[in-house]
Design a protein around this motif. Structure first.
Motif, PDB file in Angstrom:
ATOM      1  N   SER A  21       0.793  -1.221   0.000  1.00  0.00           N
ATOM      2  CA  SER A  21       0.000   0.000   0.000  1.00  0.00           C
ATOM      3  C   SER A  21       0.832   1.282   0.000  1.00  0.00           C
ATOM      4  O   SER A  21       0.284   2.369   0.194  1.00  0.00           O
ATOM      5  CB  SER A  21      -0.978   0.005   1.186  1.00  0.00           C
ATOM      6  OG  SER A  21      -0.292  -0.012   2.412  1.00  0.00           O
TER       7      SER A  21
ATOM      8  N   ASP B  58      -0.810   3.358  -2.193  1.00  0.00           N
ATOM      9  CA  ASP B  58      -2.064   3.917  -1.671  1.00  0.00           C
ATOM     10  C   ASP B  58      -1.734   5.089  -0.744  1.00  0.00           C
ATOM     11  O   ASP B  58      -2.396   5.325   0.250  1.00  0.00           O
ATOM     12  CB  ASP B  58      -2.829   2.815  -0.922  1.00  0.00           C
ATOM     13  CG  ASP B  58      -4.216   3.251  -0.457  1.00  0.00           C
ATOM     14  OD1 ASP B  58      -4.823   4.104  -1.118  1.00  0.00           O
ATOM     15  OD2 ASP B  58      -4.680   2.736   0.579  1.00  0.00           O
TER      16      ASP B  58
ATOM     17  N   PHE C 201      -2.567   2.971  -6.635  1.00  0.00           N
ATOM     18  CA  PHE C 201      -3.660   2.035  -6.374  1.00  0.00           C
ATOM     19  C   PHE C 201      -5.029   2.606  -6.772  1.00  0.00           C
ATOM     20  O   PHE C 201      -5.324   3.770  -6.521  1.00  0.00           O
ATOM     21  CB  PHE C 201      -3.652   1.679  -4.885  1.00  0.00           C
ATOM     22  CG  PHE C 201      -4.860   0.941  -4.415  1.00  0.00           C
ATOM     23  CD1 PHE C 201      -5.080  -0.375  -4.783  1.00  0.00           C
ATOM     24  CD2 PHE C 201      -5.800   1.559  -3.593  1.00  0.00           C
ATOM     25  CE1 PHE C 201      -6.206  -1.065  -4.347  1.00  0.00           C
ATOM     26  CE2 PHE C 201      -6.916   0.890  -3.151  1.00  0.00           C
ATOM     27  CZ  PHE C 201      -7.118  -0.431  -3.526  1.00  0.00           C
TER      28      PHE C 201
ATOM     29  N   HIS D 266      -9.163  -3.202  -5.534  1.00  0.00           N
ATOM     30  CA  HIS D 266      -8.748  -4.604  -5.554  1.00  0.00           C
ATOM     31  C   HIS D 266      -9.957  -5.509  -5.325  1.00  0.00           C
ATOM     32  O   HIS D 266     -10.902  -5.140  -4.621  1.00  0.00           O
ATOM     33  CB  HIS D 266      -7.679  -4.891  -4.497  1.00  0.00           C
ATOM     34  CG  HIS D 266      -8.139  -4.740  -3.075  1.00  0.00           C
ATOM     35  ND1 HIS D 266      -8.951  -5.663  -2.451  1.00  0.00           N
ATOM     36  CD2 HIS D 266      -7.907  -3.781  -2.151  1.00  0.00           C
ATOM     37  CE1 HIS D 266      -9.196  -5.283  -1.218  1.00  0.00           C
ATOM     38  NE2 HIS D 266      -8.580  -4.130  -1.003  1.00  0.00           N
TER      39      HIS D 266
ATOM     40  N   TYR E  19      -3.775  -5.725  -6.366  1.00  0.00           N
ATOM     41  CA  TYR E  19      -4.056  -4.327  -6.643  1.00  0.00           C
ATOM     42  C   TYR E  19      -4.243  -4.104  -8.147  1.00  0.00           C
ATOM     43  O   TYR E  19      -3.405  -4.524  -8.955  1.00  0.00           O
ATOM     44  CB  TYR E  19      -2.889  -3.453  -6.186  1.00  0.00           C
ATOM     45  CG  TYR E  19      -2.929  -3.035  -4.742  1.00  0.00           C
ATOM     46  CD1 TYR E  19      -3.832  -3.589  -3.839  1.00  0.00           C
ATOM     47  CD2 TYR E  19      -2.051  -2.065  -4.270  1.00  0.00           C
ATOM     48  CE1 TYR E  19      -3.853  -3.186  -2.521  1.00  0.00           C
ATOM     49  CE2 TYR E  19      -2.069  -1.652  -2.955  1.00  0.00           C
ATOM     50  CZ  TYR E  19      -2.960  -2.217  -2.078  1.00  0.00           C
ATOM     51  OH  TYR E  19      -2.983  -1.813  -0.766  1.00  0.00           O
TER      52      TYR E  19
END
Length: 255
Positions: free
Chosen positions: A113, A116, A132, A135, A167
């Motif tokens: 992440s 993210d 991202f 998902h 992802y």
């Protein structure tokens, strides 16, 4: 005479101790979250500390951005690792410090992440390479090796099964310099996902790990690493260490 020999022996012992104590490089491990907090962060920290012991490098783990993202704190580090960070974690001044760190010729490693994180910072988006989007449910898929000329990739067969959180990345192209290491075969799992108005149908060609030379430094990213037990998998640990090693030193790629 005995005193002379004793002094020489002590000097030799001190020299040998310094050689043994000298580490390959120094890594800063950062796990701050401002959104989703992954359960696997603790396992990831433990795994990277063990990698440091096994591979003779120093690692310092912190979550306090105000204390750590200063020129003084970062000056002795060779690589910064973002382990499952999320959303907006650095202010403007801290971002500038991070940017200077990379521009000085040092490295970045992003795990899962890290893509993210810091959506509103274009430079970071380009550093990571892809951001991202969404998902589907965690499931088993088949990964395919795209490049073996990178440290850590030597452990993988050409195609292999893997269970993780896959992802799907945004369509925007943040960097044209990505060297893809792994892709996921979307015909081997169900990529569809829908979160309110946000929808994912797969990417077609679906990179999952890559590296690049960026803005004077080096960047490695792997989207693997959601499930806690992954941090006990020897293949993944070799893959992760390969990225850390290259980002910190620039070594490991056969020219």
């Amino acid at each position: 005479m005995n005193i002379k020999y004793t002094v020489v022996a002590m000097a030799i012992l001190f020299f040998n101790f310094n050689l043994q104590a000298q580490k390959q490089f120094k890594a800063f491990l950062f796990t701050k979250t401002a959104g989703w907090h992954h359960e696997s962060i603790n396992e990831g920290v433990t795994a990277i500390k063990k990698l440091a012991q096994r591979n003779n490098f120093d690692v310092v783990w912190e979550e306090n951005a105000a204390r750590c993202f200063t020129d003084e704190f970062l000056k002795d580090f060779d690589v910064i690792i973002f382990l499952n960070t999320t959303e907006d974690i650095l202010n403007d001044e801290q971002q500038e410090v991070f940017k200077k760190f990379i521009q000085s010729g040092k490295g970045f490693v992003g795990v899962h992440s890290a893509s993210d994180t810091e959506y509103d910072w274009p430079w970071y988006n380009s550093l990571v390479g892809k951001m991202f989007h969404i998902h589907p449910a965690q499931q088993t898929a088949v990964l395919e090796v795209q490049d073996t000329n990178f440290p850590g990739m030597e452990v993988f067969p050409p195609r292999f099964m893997w269970t993780d959180e896959w992802y799907e990345f945004k369509k925007e192209e943040y960097s044209k310099n990505l060297q893809v290491l792994l892709t996921v075969d979307e015909t081997t799992y169900k990529p569809y996902a829908k979160w309110g108005e946000k929808e994912g149908k797969g990417m077609g060609y679906h990179p999952i790990a890559w590296y690049q030379y960026f803005d004077g430094g080096r960047s490695f990213y792997t989207a693997l690493g959601h499930i806690p037990a992954i941090y006990e998998n020897s293949w993944f640990l070799q893959h992760l260490y390969g990225g850390i090693y290259w980002a910190a030193t620039g070594n490991g790629i056969k020219k």
